[in-house]
Design an enzyme around this catalytic site. Sequence first.
Site, mmCIF file in Angstrom:
data_model
loop_
_atom_site.group_PDB
_atom_site.id
_atom_site.type_symbol
_atom_site.label_atom_id
_atom_site.label_comp_id
_atom_site.label_asym_id
_atom_site.label_seq_id
_atom_site.Cartn_x
_atom_site.Cartn_y
_atom_site.Cartn_z
ATOM 1 N N SER A 143 39.503 42.604 48.710
ATOM 2 C CA SER A 143 38.865 43.402 47.650
ATOM 3 C C SER A 143 39.747 44.596 47.339
ATOM 4 O O SER A 143 40.445 45.122 48.215
ATOM 5 C CB SER A 143 37.504 43.900 48.131
ATOM 6 O OG SER A 143 36.972 44.822 47.198
ATOM 7 N N TYR A 157 32.254 48.137 54.392
ATOM 8 C CA TYR A 157 32.723 46.937 53.673
ATOM 9 C C TYR A 157 34.206 47.083 53.320
ATOM 10 O O TYR A 157 35.002 46.158 53.537
ATOM 11 C CB TYR A 157 31.886 46.766 52.407
ATOM 12 C CG TYR A 157 32.411 45.775 51.401
ATOM 13 C CD1 TYR A 157 32.185 44.410 51.547
ATOM 14 C CD2 TYR A 157 33.131 46.204 50.281
ATOM 15 C CE1 TYR A 157 32.658 43.499 50.609
ATOM 16 C CE2 TYR A 157 33.607 45.305 49.337
ATOM 17 C CZ TYR A 157 33.373 43.951 49.503
ATOM 18 O OH TYR A 157 33.855 43.053 48.571
HETATM 19 P P1 NDP Z 1 28.080 36.635 46.242
HETATM 20 O O1 NDP Z 1 27.190 37.592 46.955
HETATM 21 O O2 NDP Z 1 27.774 36.280 44.819
HETATM 22 O O3 NDP Z 1 28.146 35.261 47.071
HETATM 23 C C1 NDP Z 1 28.343 35.303 48.442
HETATM 24 C C2 NDP Z 1 28.464 33.894 48.975
HETATM 25 O O4 NDP Z 1 28.779 33.978 50.373
HETATM 26 C C3 NDP Z 1 27.191 33.068 48.881
HETATM 27 O O5 NDP Z 1 27.555 31.731 48.626
HETATM 28 C C4 NDP Z 1 26.580 33.182 50.282
HETATM 29 O O6 NDP Z 1 25.822 32.053 50.644
HETATM 30 C C5 NDP Z 1 27.834 33.217 51.121
HETATM 31 N N1 NDP Z 1 27.695 33.844 52.431
HETATM 32 C C6 NDP Z 1 27.324 35.105 52.728
HETATM 33 N N2 NDP Z 1 27.361 35.297 54.058
HETATM 34 C C7 NDP Z 1 27.751 34.129 54.611
HETATM 35 C C8 NDP Z 1 27.971 33.694 55.933
HETATM 36 N N3 NDP Z 1 27.785 34.506 56.988
HETATM 37 N N4 NDP Z 1 28.363 32.417 56.138
HETATM 38 C C9 NDP Z 1 28.553 31.577 55.098
HETATM 39 N N5 NDP Z 1 28.369 31.933 53.819
HETATM 40 C C10 NDP Z 1 27.953 33.196 53.582
HETATM 41 O O7 NDP Z 1 29.548 37.207 46.405
HETATM 42 P P2 NDP Z 1 30.817 37.271 45.415
HETATM 43 O O8 NDP Z 1 31.054 35.970 44.784
HETATM 44 O O9 NDP Z 1 30.692 38.481 44.587
HETATM 45 O O10 NDP Z 1 31.964 37.592 46.466
HETATM 46 C C11 NDP Z 1 32.809 36.606 47.038
HETATM 47 C C12 NDP Z 1 33.927 37.328 47.768
HETATM 48 O O11 NDP Z 1 34.613 38.180 46.857
HETATM 49 C C13 NDP Z 1 33.450 38.232 48.911
HETATM 50 O O12 NDP Z 1 34.342 38.139 49.988
HETATM 51 C C14 NDP Z 1 33.492 39.603 48.293
HETATM 52 O O13 NDP Z 1 33.667 40.599 49.270
HETATM 53 C C15 NDP Z 1 34.686 39.477 47.380
HETATM 54 N N6 NDP Z 1 34.715 40.449 46.302
HETATM 55 C C16 NDP Z 1 33.758 40.455 45.314
HETATM 56 C C17 NDP Z 1 33.821 41.409 44.312
HETATM 57 C C18 NDP Z 1 32.833 41.477 43.206
HETATM 58 O O14 NDP Z 1 32.908 42.430 42.384
HETATM 59 N N7 NDP Z 1 31.895 40.568 43.106
HETATM 60 C C19 NDP Z 1 34.892 42.424 44.283
HETATM 61 C C20 NDP Z 1 35.808 42.322 45.373
HETATM 62 C C21 NDP Z 1 35.729 41.381 46.327
HETATM 63 P P3 NDP Z 1 24.205 32.078 50.698
HETATM 64 O O15 NDP Z 1 23.758 32.428 49.304
HETATM 65 O O16 NDP Z 1 23.798 30.727 51.119
HETATM 66 O O17 NDP Z 1 23.855 33.169 51.684
#
Ligand code: NDP
Length: 248
Positions: A143, A157
């Site tokens: 990120s 985070y």
């Molecule tokens: P979302 O919150 O939209 O989606 C998160 C996903 O991760 C879901 O599919 C969730 O599954 C899954 N998940 C969460 N915890 C676990 C776990 N312990 N084991 C397996 N699966 C898990 O996130 P984003 O798409 O926004 O983010 C994706 C990545 O991008 C992350 O690493 C985030 O830090 C990074 N990011 C995002 C930004 C943004 O602005 N959105 C900016 C910078 C980085 P379930 O629903 O089944 O729990």
Amino acid sequence: MKKVALVTGASRGIGKATALLLAEQGYDVGVNYRQDHIAANKVVEAIIAQGGKAVALQADIADEEQVVAMFARLMAELGPITALVNNAGILFQQSTIENLTAARINNVLSTNVTGYFLCCREAVKIMSARHGGNGGAIVNVSSAAARLGSPGEYVDYAASKGAVDTLTTGLSLEVAAQGIRVNGVRPGFIYTEMHASGGEAGRVDRVKSLLPMQRGGEPIEVAQAISWLLSDAASYVTGSFIELAGGK
Ligand code: NDP
């Protein structure tokens, strides 16, 4: 060679966009999720409807046994992994440091850092030449928070993403001679449901006018960078990071 990808956290957001794009590009895809099996199954169904191959893989990436079991199922159902996208990540309610508890900090670190390590470890065991593998590529979703620190929002985070960057650098050097490339992407402000976890579903719209490009990003824009880093077009790229933060 058959292309097999595992995308963690692929039930929604950036992970979902990445899983769909990789399937379009000919990968068989493991769609990992933690709890939302309905959403994960919809991603799998969408891939199959396009003529692709995918399986939904439930596992909490912070749990070592579940990660090992997930990789065994991926191997059994799709074959040896060639591409890993470490994407699943979490954050909690926006807060200054006074309200951060050890339980919260450890929760963030165990998913965002330990989970990434565990998935890298299992992938390296299959991909690396020293284990008889044919190589592969890993992309860690970090990120812009790793650079910016997320003051007043979630420094825990941001620190976890700093650790992801160090993992990416160290592992890229450790396995470069084993036929494995390891790179990172640093998204900034992307329209996904993650911001609701921080208590501000409309966060991207609040900050967008402050960004050089004056708009938030879409999950597909991150997915395209990930797929390029995984592809043969990036065959001489390792230990690198692509910034996807609209110039921030
Ligand atoms: P979302 O919150 O939209 O989606 C998160 C996903 O991760 C879901 O599919 C969730 O599954 C899954 N998940 C969460 N915890 C676990 C776990 N312990 N084991 C397996 N699966 C898990 O996130 P984003 O798409 O926004 O983010 C994706 C990545 O991008 C992350 O690493 C985030 O830090 C990074 N990011 C995002 C930004 C943004 O602005 N959105 C900016 C910078 C980085 P379930 O629903 O089944 O729990």
